[in-house]
Design a protein around this motif. Structure first.
Motif, mmCIF file in Angstrom:
data_model
loop_
_atom_site.group_PDB
_atom_site.id
_atom_site.type_symbol
_atom_site.label_atom_id
_atom_site.label_comp_id
_atom_site.label_asym_id
_atom_site.label_seq_id
_atom_site.Cartn_x
_atom_site.Cartn_y
_atom_site.Cartn_z
ATOM 1 N N VAL A 1 0.832 -1.204 0.000
ATOM 2 C CA VAL A 1 0.000 0.000 0.000
ATOM 3 C C VAL A 1 0.870 1.260 0.000
ATOM 4 C CG1 VAL A 1 -2.035 -1.045 1.051
ATOM 5 C CG2 VAL A 1 -0.263 -0.131 2.510
ATOM 6 N N SER B 1 -9.381 8.433 -1.522
ATOM 7 C CA SER B 1 -9.520 7.325 -0.571
ATOM 8 C C SER B 1 -8.664 6.131 -1.011
ATOM 9 C CB SER B 1 -10.990 6.927 -0.526
ATOM 10 O OG SER B 1 -11.268 6.337 0.678
ATOM 11 N N GLY B 2 -8.011 5.507 -0.056
ATOM 12 C CA GLY B 2 -7.190 4.331 -0.365
ATOM 13 C C GLY B 2 -5.805 4.685 -0.850
ATOM 14 N N GLY B 3 -5.450 5.973 -0.795
ATOM 15 C CA GLY B 3 -4.139 6.411 -1.301
ATOM 16 C C GLY B 3 -2.979 6.022 -0.399
ATOM 17 N N GLY B 4 -3.243 5.727 0.875
ATOM 18 C CA GLY B 4 -2.175 5.284 1.789
ATOM 19 C C GLY B 4 -1.877 6.265 2.909
ATOM 20 N N LYS B 5 -2.750 7.275 3.090
ATOM 21 C CA LYS B 5 -2.492 8.310 4.113
ATOM 22 C C LYS B 5 -2.539 7.713 5.523
ATOM 23 C CE LYS B 5 -6.060 10.688 2.580
ATOM 24 N NZ LYS B 5 -6.532 9.861 1.475
ATOM 25 N N THR B 6 -3.631 6.983 5.815
ATOM 26 C CA THR B 6 -3.766 6.403 7.156
ATOM 27 C C THR B 6 -2.666 5.376 7.413
ATOM 28 O OG1 THR B 6 -6.112 6.797 7.059
ATOM 29 C CG2 THR B 6 -5.391 5.219 8.706
ATOM 30 N N SER B 7 -2.234 4.693 6.349
ATOM 31 C CA SER B 7 -1.161 3.701 6.517
ATOM 32 C C SER B 7 0.120 4.394 6.979
ATOM 33 C CB SER B 7 -0.912 2.968 5.198
ATOM 34 O OG SER B 7 -2.113 2.395 4.754
ATOM 35 N N HIS C 1 -9.519 15.105 3.946
ATOM 36 C CA HIS C 1 -10.192 14.985 2.654
ATOM 37 C C HIS C 1 -10.588 16.365 2.164
ATOM 38 C CE1 HIS C 1 -11.170 10.574 3.235
ATOM 39 N NE2 HIS C 1 -10.626 10.667 2.029
HETATM 40 N N1 LIG Z 1 -5.874 -3.395 8.093
HETATM 41 C C1 LIG Z 1 -5.748 -3.469 6.772
HETATM 42 N N2 LIG Z 1 -5.472 -4.663 6.206
HETATM 43 C C2 LIG Z 1 -5.325 -4.773 4.876
HETATM 44 N N3 LIG Z 1 -5.419 -3.745 4.020
HETATM 45 C C3 LIG Z 1 -5.693 -2.522 4.530
HETATM 46 C C4 LIG Z 1 -5.870 -2.326 5.924
HETATM 47 N N4 LIG Z 1 -6.131 -1.023 6.141
HETATM 48 C C5 LIG Z 1 -6.120 -0.429 4.927
HETATM 49 N N5 LIG Z 1 -5.853 -1.328 3.968
HETATM 50 C C6 LIG Z 1 -5.710 -1.059 2.531
HETATM 51 O O1 LIG Z 1 -4.617 -0.206 2.365
HETATM 52 C C7 LIG Z 1 -4.850 0.711 1.307
HETATM 53 C C8 LIG Z 1 -4.547 2.124 1.823
HETATM 54 O O2 LIG Z 1 -5.464 2.439 2.842
HETATM 55 P P1 LIG Z 1 -5.352 3.735 3.736
HETATM 56 O O3 LIG Z 1 -6.416 3.629 4.790
HETATM 57 O O4 LIG Z 1 -3.963 3.909 4.169
HETATM 58 O O5 LIG Z 1 -5.721 4.863 2.692
HETATM 59 P P2 LIG Z 1 -6.233 6.342 2.976
HETATM 60 O O6 LIG Z 1 -5.575 7.158 1.945
HETATM 61 O O7 LIG Z 1 -6.009 6.696 4.392
HETATM 62 O O8 LIG Z 1 -7.785 6.193 2.703
HETATM 63 P P3 LIG Z 1 -8.983 6.896 3.499
HETATM 64 O O9 LIG Z 1 -8.853 8.333 3.200
HETATM 65 O O10 LIG Z 1 -10.215 6.281 2.898
HETATM 66 O O11 LIG Z 1 -8.799 6.536 4.938
HETATM 67 C C9 LIG Z 1 -6.306 0.541 0.892
HETATM 68 O O12 LIG Z 1 -6.299 -0.179 -0.334
HETATM 69 C C10 LIG Z 1 -6.905 -0.314 1.973
HETATM 70 O O13 LIG Z 1 -7.841 -1.211 1.428
#
Ligand SMILES: Nc1ncnc2c1ncn2[C@@H]1O[C@H](COP(=O)(O)OP(=O)(O)OP(=O)(O)O)[C@@H](O)[C@H]1O
Length: 708
Positions: A490, A510-516, A666
């Protein structure tokens, strides 16, 4: 390996017999009256251990530890037994030259049975996490280790157990003697003495049983407390992925019911095993003394009975479990189909569903037929056994009659013999039950032990805790995939700089990897490649508590625990004063609504948590972060529920502190003022710069801004 070692076991038994024959021959030739009492017997045993161990090497290059244990058991069983009997004052050994042939045979048979149980492991091996095999003997040894702090109390418990069992074992013997005296067969002068012993044993039996039971229960409660404490603190250390793989419900059940089951199974079954073994051996020995011929007949009958009973118990238990699974599956099938009848109807899947249910019913029918066959066979065997039982009883009576008429035993002896039969068969049943019960819970225990032993799959925290921290963060070529989806990275070789004391924003779809990124920064997960530096040092080199105090996270949906509002703000902090709570609440713009609550900081969140609005919860979470005097604050959509005025007030407050701010958002309106904006998409940085720069470049950020 057991089969391979059979000649070695046979060799050991032969050597043991040979040594006994030599001892007998020497005593006869040298005309010694005895082998020297207990000291002589112990010396003889130690000599035997040394010689047999030395000689077994000739037949087996590398004797296994079980063979060595077997040698020790064969040699030491008799001296230990005689010593215990002497201690409790019932030894007749000193009067005899050497133990009788019956006793020697009994010692050998007991050793064979004990070693067979030990080596066969009585299990099919329990699979430990990671594919390692953990047999029930290994499980038992591991659990016994947790009893070690209470070994003194355990010794007391077993001491009471042995005394209680000894009392139980001698009651029938003295009942027989008293009856003989009533019939005038023995000297009346002994009557009162024997009656006294009988009363003493009858009193001692319940007294020692109560003491034994009480002590075991007490030890058990201490064990439960100890193991639960250890397990809970070990669970809290595990990495986040562990909690994603193991649901809270199953972990809580491991912690509560499984630990209880583990303690109960091991303590009660060890108790049962020891009690039934000692009682069985004592009673057998007393029965052999009364008449070895009658004992042999009884043992044959009981062996058959126990074999049939234990086989049936195993099969019936397995089949009951199979039936339960089958019933649950049928139930699930029917509920699923009937509950979703609209889907079934609209797909025209009625014949298909009827077929599936029909096959499940067929399976159930086959299972019930098998169960019926087994119970019918068992019924026949039970009838045969009853016939056998009557036959053996008649044989015992016939044999008993001839022994009485030849003066070898008295009527009381025969009565005592019959009185021993019931408790002896109960002991054999208890023994089989205890081993079976332990075997069936070995899987549950192995799981608890697996969690107790589990080391977190993460780098251990370091010792760094500098007084001053600037709060600069750098992601260096970080590649990360969640452990549950290791093939789907991710974050892909991400490099990012968060300058100290500045506000950096992570934006993107969404899903870009910010929370990761945020999760990695809080060390909830570890990157597979690259590293994250805080003030130039890898994150894992900082102390765990220090890192989470200096780098705080405010999530979008904060969790409030039951307890007071004050304890929620100061959660996890020792020595947190009311002044600190008030100051943090003021800076988080939470003081206004807290002061309006009747009990202010003492308001119970259990009742009130649900009544707080989303914005108020976010303010409490911001206060929780601020009370730690952090150097880095991460706001993951943390102000999304606040109205615009509060959002700006909070942002101003936070920016004025000189702390590093990392904001995930967002809504681009909230990050326009950021010193640096990073646009992320598909786990990589697409664009970065200030708001005016990014708007001017008319790239992805600009397009995103048009829709948000
Ligand atoms: N616990 C997890 N296990 C497996 N995959 C995950 C997990 N959490 C998130 N992902 C995947 O990691 C990728 C990045 O998610 P992330 O939450 O980091 O994105 P984001 O940019 O923060 O999105 P958002 O704004 O919707 O929170 C997504 O494809 C998501 O499906």
């Amino acid at each position: 390996s057991t089969i391979k070692a059979l000649p070695t076991y046979g060799f050991v038994l032969l050597l043991d017999i040979m040594f006994w024959l030599i001892l007998f021959a020497e005593l006869v030739l040298l005309q010694f009256p005895s082998c020297g009492g207990l000291p002589g017997l112990w010396t003889f045993a130690v000599l035997k251990i040394i010689l047999i161990n030395t000689w077994t090497v000739y037949i087996d290059d590398k004797p296994t530890p079980v063979v060595k244990r077997f040698v020790t058991l064969v040699c030491l069983l008799l001296p230990v037994f005689e010593s215990v009997r002497t201690l409790v004052g019932f030894s007749t050994f000193n009067g005899r030259p050497v133990p009788t042939l019956g006793m020697i045979a009994l010692a050998q048979i007991s050793s064979i049975i004990a070693c067979a149980f030990w080596e066969m492991d009585l299990t099919h091996g329990q699979k430990k996490k990671g594919g390692q095999n953990l047999g029930s003997t290994a499980v038992l040894k591991r659990v016994l280790k947790y009893f070690m702090p209470d070994r003194l109390y355990l010794m007391f418990a077993f001491f009471f157990l042995i005394l209680g069992v000894a009392c139980d074992a001698y009651i029938p013997l003295y009942q027989g003697r008293v009856i003989d005296m009533l019939r005038g067969q023995l000297y009346q002068t002994h009557f009162l003495k024997n009656l006294g012993w009988l009363a003493l044993f009858s009193l001692g039996s319940p007294l020692f049983a109560a003491l034994r039971g009480g002590t075991f229960m007490w030890i058990l409660s201490r064990l439960n407390q100890r193991v639960k404490g250890l397990l809970y603190s070990n669970l809290l250390q595990q990495e986040i992925q562990f909690f994603e793989d193991n649901k809270p419900g199953s972990l809580a059940s491991r912690l509560h019911s499984d630990v209880d089951k583990m303690g109960k199974t091991v303590a009660l079954n060890c108790n049962l095993l020891v009690r039934s073994t000692i009682k069985g051996v004592l009673m057998l020995q007393l029965m052999v003394r009364l008449s070895w011929q009658l004992t042999l007949l009884t043992v044959v009958e009981m062996g058959l009975l126990s074999l049939i009973q234990s086989q049936y118990s195993v099969y019936s238990k397995e089949m009951k479990e199979e039936l339960q699974d089958c019933q649950a599956e049928n139930n699930r099938l029917a509920t699923q189909t009937l509950g979703n009848i609209r889907v079934v109807r609209s797909c025209g899947a009625e014949p298909y569903e009827a077929g599936v249910y029909g096959r499940a019913l067929d399976q159930m029918r086959d299972l019930k037929t098998r169960m019926g066959l087994y119970s019918a066979t068992f019924l026949v065997l039970r009838r045969v056994r009853r016939l056998l039982n009557v036959g053996i009883k008649v044989l015992i009576l016939v044999q008993g009659r001839s022994l009485i008429s030849s003066g070898q035993i008295t009527v009381g002896d025969l009565l005592a013999f019959f009185l021993y039969q019931g408790p002896l068969s109960a002991s054999i049943r208890e023994f089989l039950y205890a081993t079976g019960e332990f075997e069936s819970t070995a899987g549950v225990i192995a799981k608890v032990l697996g969690y107790l032993d589990r080391t977190p799959n993460a780098k251990p925290a370091g010792r760094l805790a500098p007084e001053a921290l600037a709060g600069g963060i750098r992601f260096q070529n970080v590649t990360f995939a969640y452990p549950s989806t290791p093939d789907k990275p991710v974050l892909k070789s991400l490099s990012l700089e968060v300058r100290p004391g500045k506000m950096t924003a992570l934006v993107g779809p969404s899903g870009g990897g910010k929370t990761s990124c945020v999760s990695l920064l809080k060390r909830l997960y570890e990157p597979q490649d690259g590293q994250i530096l805080l003030d130039g040092q890898p994150l894992h080199s900082y102390q765990h508590k220090y890192l989470h105090q200096k780098v705080t996270l405010v999530p979008q949906n904060p969790i409030l625990f039951s307890g007071s509002l004050g304890s929620n703000i100061g959660y996890g902090l020792e020595n947190c004063t009311l002044g600190m709570l008030k100051e943090a609440a003021r800076r988080a713009s939470a003081d206004g609504f807290i002061e309006s609550l009747e009990q202010k900081y003492d308001t119970d969140m259990g009742e009130c948590g649900v009544k707080l609005g989303a914005g108020q919860r976010q303010c409490v979470a911001i206060a929780r972060a601020l009370v730690r005097t952090p150097r880095v604050i991460i706001l993951d959509e943390a102000t999304s529920s606040l109205d615009a005025d509060v959002q700006h007030a909070v942002a101003r407050q936070l920016r004025g502190q000189g702390v590093t701010l990392l904001v995930v958002a967002h809504q681009l309106r909230t990050v326009e003022e950021a010193d640096h904006i990073v646009f992320m998409e598909g786990g990589a940085i697409v664009e970065q710069g200030t708001h005016p720069e990014l708007m001017a470049s008319r790239g992805r950020y600009h397009r995103h801004a048009m829709f948000h």
